[in-house]
Design an enzyme around this catalytic site. Structure first.
Site, PDB file in Angstrom:
ATOM      1  N   GLU A  49       7.480  10.142  -5.324  1.00 45.34           N
ATOM      2  CA  GLU A  49       8.723   9.658  -5.916  1.00 45.34           C
ATOM      3  C   GLU A  49       8.994  10.327  -7.255  1.00 45.34           C
ATOM      4  OE1 GLU A  49       8.582   5.479  -6.623  1.00 45.34           O
ATOM      5  OE2 GLU A  49       6.911   5.593  -8.049  1.00 45.34           O
TER       6      GLU A  49
ATOM      7  N   ASP B 239       6.726  -4.847  -4.355  1.00 43.51           N
ATOM      8  CA  ASP B 239       6.786  -3.897  -5.465  1.00 43.51           C
ATOM      9  C   ASP B 239       6.839  -4.606  -6.817  1.00 43.51           C
ATOM     10  OD1 ASP B 239       6.972  -1.441  -6.730  1.00 43.51           O
ATOM     11  OD2 ASP B 239       8.701  -0.762  -5.570  1.00 43.51           O
TER      12      ASP B 239
ATOM     13  N   GLU C 217       0.057   1.729  -3.601  1.00 47.83           N
ATOM     14  CA  GLU C 217       0.521   2.858  -4.403  1.00 47.83           C
ATOM     15  C   GLU C 217      -0.570   3.146  -5.432  1.00 47.83           C
ATOM     16  OE1 GLU C 217       4.649   4.338  -6.437  1.00 47.83           O
ATOM     17  OE2 GLU C 217       4.049   2.275  -6.791  1.00 47.83           O
TER      18      GLU C 217
END
Length: 917
Positions: free
Chosen positions: A461, A401, A455
């Site tokens: 989210e 991430d 992503e």
């Protein structure tokens, strides 16, 4: 029909693999005269060189490379038949030494047929066979500098790139590349950021505000017939060239390629990415594989270890849950009960309990994936250490991430080099990859088959950030973001109260959105209240043989069908008022006269409702759709006696593995006798096949004793073994797990499927020397040292998330030279070996957080609490903490959150020391 270019040369030879050969000779400039019937693009004299798609119909795509004789500038026009689709796209490069946008002279042209045949491990289509036509135009420009323009034309689009064949290297300062769209063309555009998570909106090519826009950018270029779309993106990225975006000035239809970095330094020959335009009706655009067709072929051929799947994931609905071992076991249990392949443990996991969780999960047939920040695996040394440890634990993949923050330009050559390095390292360690906070898919999923998803999308989210996704936005993604590669949107989040679309709409999203790892993002308890949703999710594959567009328009509706084996899954989502959807099952390609079984889930009066229909293969289904609603259908052949398309949910039989001892404290050179007993549980109906049982110590440690094997193990039966494990003389102090592993082939598993792995481990402590005299805890060997944020620091505060970035330990205005800097929740363990009598420290919240932060401190001896504080806050003075540690082997110092959340919980064990004999 052979393709005849305007140079009058015909391709010779046939492409049989993904590698191609030049099919024509270079021609001299004198031979490069356009045919007399080439289209005339301007009032001035121009040369036009055409490259046609491999099809043989009048509506095929053709790319015309146009050279303006007055300026020597190049442009590219794409037409279908005689109608322009994408006109007058400027071409060219600028370097430090030459302007290759003007004054270009054609040296020659070469044509070839390209046929890309390959298999994907994820994506919209497993096996791909894509023919293309390629033409290479050798050009000479400013100062005699050579540049090649390479153009490819396929059934579903056009791409071009530049090559600078200069072994001495060059510095590119920009491209002239761009696109010219009709100003009134409807457009679905994404304001550019390096992580591609802004809201995509509908506008027109000319009406869009002046801004930089991210790929992919979708335009409808034939608004009257509504059957021609252009999706702009890039493919074939590598570490030699930065990513780009589309720069747009208000009022017109010009979108120009802007590089992420001002200069591109190449030490030798340079090849740019493909500037890519996917072109056709919405079916062609949605089903296109052009981005992966243009990418380099796979870096390795053995993909047997790569297993896409469905993943249970707790973070979205319970942000703190990845810190909770017991709660993660709940998500493992849910995955096991429903045949899901994985559990992802997101931010907050602890190395103290992850190995145990992995063992727990694998016993149940579930594998574990772990979340990382990119800077934790930034260097080759970090990658090798971290990924090697994950192999030791049995972890099967990583979610990496925040590549959009830190480490230079997020789409620069340095970051792309990191992507290549981390993909090579994870491939070496056989770990699957999910990129978050990342750039867009640009073909790497073909090149690196273990790259399961990205992503690069505003996903679910954002509900937890109180920025809910709209139904309109949802219907845009299948025609834009998901066209170019897998999208980890994390759908099936039913418990978010700020959701404005229906349950059936939400349930359809895992069909409408493709991702090699699909993360249904809700809790076991929520799913238990939605049995129809559970049934659909339990049946959904994540590997698709093919994908077909059945209807819709971005912003309004999307209906897609995906096939896995002999079953089709159809997902439909809608934005707007209630109505009906017409679904043409004839597009699924069943034989004439065949009957189909359709199981349909829609929004009913009391929640999700299921109905079953038997229809002809060419039937058009009329499906009721609620306001902002949707539907899911499973379709299969209506064979005699078949009442459902569902396949049995595969679960793993219950087994038991017991080992002795549970723990052992040793010195280098010692030996440990280890026993194991593996049993198939009573009450199970299934037999376990090809069973093995053995000790599997880490490298450098040895186990004397053979594996125990049995061809079949029936319920209630067991096998046992004993092994002598030797600790190497070179063993470093610390904890080492010595696993005992049972493996077997599960009932119904095919020969290529991995065997079920059941593991327990002896927790071995290679003891460090016992402390002598008065010793500061920070000077001892830390057996465990975990923090809620950043590393545990020695003699400084925790600071930020990097090692060594803290300040002197300061509590209540007093500075301490020695101690530990922690951040709740924190746990530190040292070995005393029964040699010490007392512990003392000054505990408090470090002054670096001011009046923020609240924590409590606890001291344990051999896992028994010895003393604890109440809650201490940032305004409190340091509190003395003392404990009698007589006879204690393991001293543990814990810090917990004081109850107001873990932000700013910088906790100091100042002047922490033990008194020893």
């Amino acid at each position: 029909m052979p393709i005849l270019g305007p140079l009058g040369r015909r391709p010779a030879g046939t492409m049989l693999t993904a590698f191609t050969v030049l099919a024509t000779a270079w021609l001299s400039p004198a031979a490069a005269t356009p045919l007399s019937d080439s289209p005339t693009r301007t009032a001035t004299t121009s040369d036009v060189w055409s490259v046609a798609a491999p099809q043989t119909n009048k509506d095929q795509l053709t790319a015309d490379v146009v050279r303006d004789d007055s300026t020597g500038a190049l442009s590219l026009t794409v037409r279908r038949g005689e109608d322009d689709v994408l006109p007058d796209s400027p071409l060219g490069l600028r370097t430090e030494d030459a302007d290759l946008t003007r004054g270009l002279e054609l040296l020659g042209r070469g044509d070839r047929n390209v046929r890309e045949r390959y298999e994907m491990t994820s994506g919209k289509q497993r096996r791909v066979d894509s023919p293309m036509t390629e033409s290479r135009f050798a050009l000479r420009g400013d100062g005699g500098v050579r540049m090649d323009l390479v153009v490819r034309v396929a059934r579903d689009g056009v791409a071009f790139r530049y090559e600078l064949p200069d072994s001495k290297g060059t510095v590119v300062t920009g491209e002239a590349s761009g696109y010219r769209l009709p100003a009134d063309a409807p457009a679905w555009l994404l304001p550019h950021t390096s992580w591609y998570e802004e809201v995509r909106g509908e506008t027109t090519a000319g009406g869009a505000p002046a801004d930089d826009y991210g790929y992919p950018a979708l335009f409808e270029v034939a608004a009257d017939s509504a059957d021609e779309y252009v999706l702009l993106t890039e493919s074939g990225m590598d570490s030699t060239y930065p990513g780009s975006k589309l720069a747009h000035a208000a009022g017109g239809g010009a979108y120009d390629v802007a590089l992420a970095e001002a200069e591109v330094v190449s030490p030798g020959d340079l090849v740019t990415p493909w500037r890519t335009a996917i072109i056709g009706d919405l079916a062609t655009v949605t089903e296109s594989t052009l981005v992966s067709d243009l990418a380099p072929d796979a870096e390795f051929s053995d993909t047997s270890w790569i297993r896409p799947g469905t993943v249970s994931w707790s973070w979205l609905v319970e942000h703190d849950s990845p810190r909770d071992f017991e709660r993660q076991k709940d998500y493992v249990d849910y995955a096991a009960a429903h045949g899901w392949e994985y559990t992802l443990v997101d931010e907050g996991w602890s190395r103290e309990w992850v190995p145990e969780l992995v063992r727990y999960a694998r016993t149940k047939g579930v594998d574990v994936l772990l979340w990382f920040r990119w800077w934790e695996v930034d260097t080759p040394e970090e990658m090798d250490t971290v990924f090697g440890e994950l192999n030791d634990w049995g972890v099967k993949g990583v979610k990496v991430d925040f590549m959009n923050s830190g480490g230079g330009e997020p789409e620069g050559v340095g970051r792309h080099a990191w992507y290549e390095d981390v993909l090579a390292a994870t491939a070496e360690h056989k770990l699957m990859v999910n990129f978050h906070g990342a750039t867009l898919p640009k073909g790497l999923q073909r090149t690196w088959p273990h790259l399961m998803t990205y992503e690069a999308v505003r996903g679910h989210e954002y509900y937890s950030f109180n920025q809910p996704l709209t139904p309109t936005y949802n219907t845009m993604l299948p025609f834009t973001r998901n066209v170019v590669g897998s999208a980890d949107v994390t759908p099936a989040t039913f418990s978010m109260t700020n959701r404005t679309h229906s349950d059936a709409h939400e349930l359809a999203l895992p069909v409408v959105y493709e991702s090699g790892l699909q993360h249904p993002a809700d809790s076991p308890e929520t799913y238990a209240t939605l049995p129809e949703a559970e049934r659909v999710l339990d049946q959904l594959p994540t590997v698709w043989d093919e994908t077909r567009y059945l209807g819709g328009r971005p912003g309004d509706d999307a209906v897609l069908a995906r096939r896995a084996g002999d079953r089709w899954f159809v997902g439909g989502i809608h934005a707007g008022a209630a109505g009906t959807a017409e679904v043409d099952l004839g597009r699924l390609g069943a034989d004439d006269g065949e009957r189909l079984l359709v199981e349909l889930v829609t929004d009913g009066a009391d929640g999700l409702a299921r109905e079953t229909r038997r229809v002809d293969a060419d039937a058009r289904l009329t499906v009721p759709v609620a306001e902002n609603g949707g539907f899911v259908a499973q379709v299969c052949a209506a064979e005699r006696g078949r009442t459902t398309c569902d396949e049995p949910v595969r679960t793993t039989p219950a087994t038991g593995l017991a080992i002795t001892p549970d723990t052992s404290t040793v010195a280098p050179g010692d030996e440990i006798e280890v026993t194991g007993r593996f049993a198939a549980a009573d009450g199970e109906s299934a037999t376990l096949w090809n069973v093995t049982l053995g000790a599997r110590p880490r490298a450098g440690w040895t186990a004397a004793g053979e594996d125990v094997t049995r061809p079949a193990l029936r319920p209630g039966q067991a096998l046992s073994g004993t092994w002598t494990v030797r600790v190497p003389e070179s063993a470093e102090p610390g904890y080492v797990d010595v696993p005992v592993v049972a493996q077997y082939r599960a009932p119904g598993a095919g020969p290529a499927e991995p065997r079920v792995h059941v593991e327990q481990a002896v927790r071995v402590l290679v003891a460090p020397p016992v402390p002598q005299g008065d010793a500061h805890v920070g000077d001892l060997h830390l057996l465990t040292a975990t923090n809620g944020w950043g590393p545990v620091e020695i003699d400084t505060s925790v600071g930020d998330d990097g090692a060594g970035d803290g300040a002197p330990l300061t509590v209540g205005g007093t500075t301490y030279a020695k101690g530990l800097g922690a951040h709740a929740p924190s746990r530190v363990t040292v070995y005393l070996g029964g040699a010490c009598t007392s512990f003392a420290a000054q505990a408090g919240v470090d002054d670096e957080v001011g009046d923020r932060g609240s924590v409590s401190f606890r001291v344990l001896g051999d896992d028994t609490e010895l003393t604890a504080t109440g809650t201490l806050r940032g305004t409190d003075a340091a509190q003395p903490v003392t404990a009698d540690v007589t006879g204690v082997d393991l001293l543990t110092l814990e810090v917990a959150d004081g109850g107001d959340g873990i932000s700013y919980d910088h906790a100091d064990w100042a002047d922490a020391k033990v008194a020893c004999g």
